[in-house]
Design a protein around this motif. Sequence first.
Motif, PDB file in Angstrom:
ATOM      1  N   LYS A   1      16.182 -11.780  12.603  1.00  0.00           N
ATOM      2  CA  LYS A   1      15.621 -10.424  12.677  1.00  0.00           C
ATOM      3  C   LYS A   1      14.179 -10.393  12.190  1.00  0.00           C
ATOM      4  O   LYS A   1      13.337  -9.696  12.754  1.00  0.00           O
ATOM      5  CB  LYS A   1      16.479  -9.453  11.860  1.00  0.00           C
ATOM      6  CG  LYS A   1      17.790  -9.143  12.497  1.00  0.00           C
ATOM      7  CD  LYS A   1      18.600  -8.181  11.653  1.00  0.00           C
ATOM      8  CE  LYS A   1      19.933  -7.893  12.326  1.00  0.00           C
ATOM      9  NZ  LYS A   1      20.787  -7.021  11.504  1.00  0.00           N
TER      10      LYS A   1
ATOM     11  N   THR B   1       7.375 -11.135  15.873  1.00  0.00           N
ATOM     12  CA  THR B   1       6.967 -11.225  17.280  1.00  0.00           C
ATOM     13  C   THR B   1       6.572  -9.851  17.806  1.00  0.00           C
ATOM     14  O   THR B   1       5.554  -9.695  18.493  1.00  0.00           O
ATOM     15  CB  THR B   1       8.112 -11.827  18.132  1.00  0.00           C
ATOM     16  OG1 THR B   1       8.409 -13.128  17.620  1.00  0.00           O
ATOM     17  CG2 THR B   1       7.723 -11.916  19.587  1.00  0.00           C
ATOM     18  N   GLU B   2       7.357  -8.845  17.474  1.00  0.00           N
ATOM     19  CA  GLU B   2       7.070  -7.479  17.911  1.00  0.00           C
ATOM     20  C   GLU B   2       5.733  -6.992  17.341  1.00  0.00           C
ATOM     21  O   GLU B   2       4.919  -6.396  18.048  1.00  0.00           O
ATOM     22  CB  GLU B   2       8.203  -6.558  17.472  1.00  0.00           C
ATOM     23  CG  GLU B   2       8.068  -5.145  17.962  1.00  0.00           C
ATOM     24  CD  GLU B   2       9.238  -4.293  17.504  1.00  0.00           C
ATOM     25  OE1 GLU B   2      10.393  -4.753  17.603  1.00  0.00           O
ATOM     26  OE2 GLU B   2       8.986  -3.165  17.048  1.00  0.00           O
TER      27      GLU B   2
ATOM     28  N   GLU C   1      12.014 -11.814  14.912  1.00  0.00           N
ATOM     29  CA  GLU C   1      11.864 -10.828  15.996  1.00  0.00           C
ATOM     30  C   GLU C   1      10.870  -9.750  15.607  1.00  0.00           C
ATOM     31  O   GLU C   1      10.035  -9.329  16.412  1.00  0.00           O
ATOM     32  CB  GLU C   1      13.218 -10.191  16.327  1.00  0.00           C
ATOM     33  CG  GLU C   1      14.173 -11.107  17.047  1.00  0.00           C
ATOM     34  CD  GLU C   1      15.560 -10.510  17.211  1.00  0.00           C
ATOM     35  OE1 GLU C   1      16.445 -11.230  17.670  1.00  0.00           O
ATOM     36  OE2 GLU C   1      15.769  -9.321  16.862  1.00  0.00           O
TER      37      GLU C   1
END
Length: 107
Positions: free
Chosen positions: A73, A79-80, A76
Amino acid sequence: MSEQPEHRRIDRSGRLQHRIETDADSVQRDLVRLVLTIVELLRQLMERQALRRVDQGTLGDDQVEELGLALMKLEEAMTELRDRFGFSPDDLNLDLGPLGPLLPRDR
């Protein structure tokens, strides 16, 4: 004879004067880049520590599962955030000169 750029003039004593030329947009972008770089460095350090603990067998199966999910998480989210601000992973890797890059390049 070439003329010195505006931000690198030499004064009468021969010292190089540095002048930072910046605007509000670039300052904000550079600040976001610095914060994301620090968060990425901490994320990678946490990941390595977690892998070391898993390899040593000091964690139970449930702890390994929770740790794996948390790290996924976090990656992620990074990356976002990189995508949101238009940075690539290489943009967050500072060049420390003779010490090399801040983050390993083989990720």
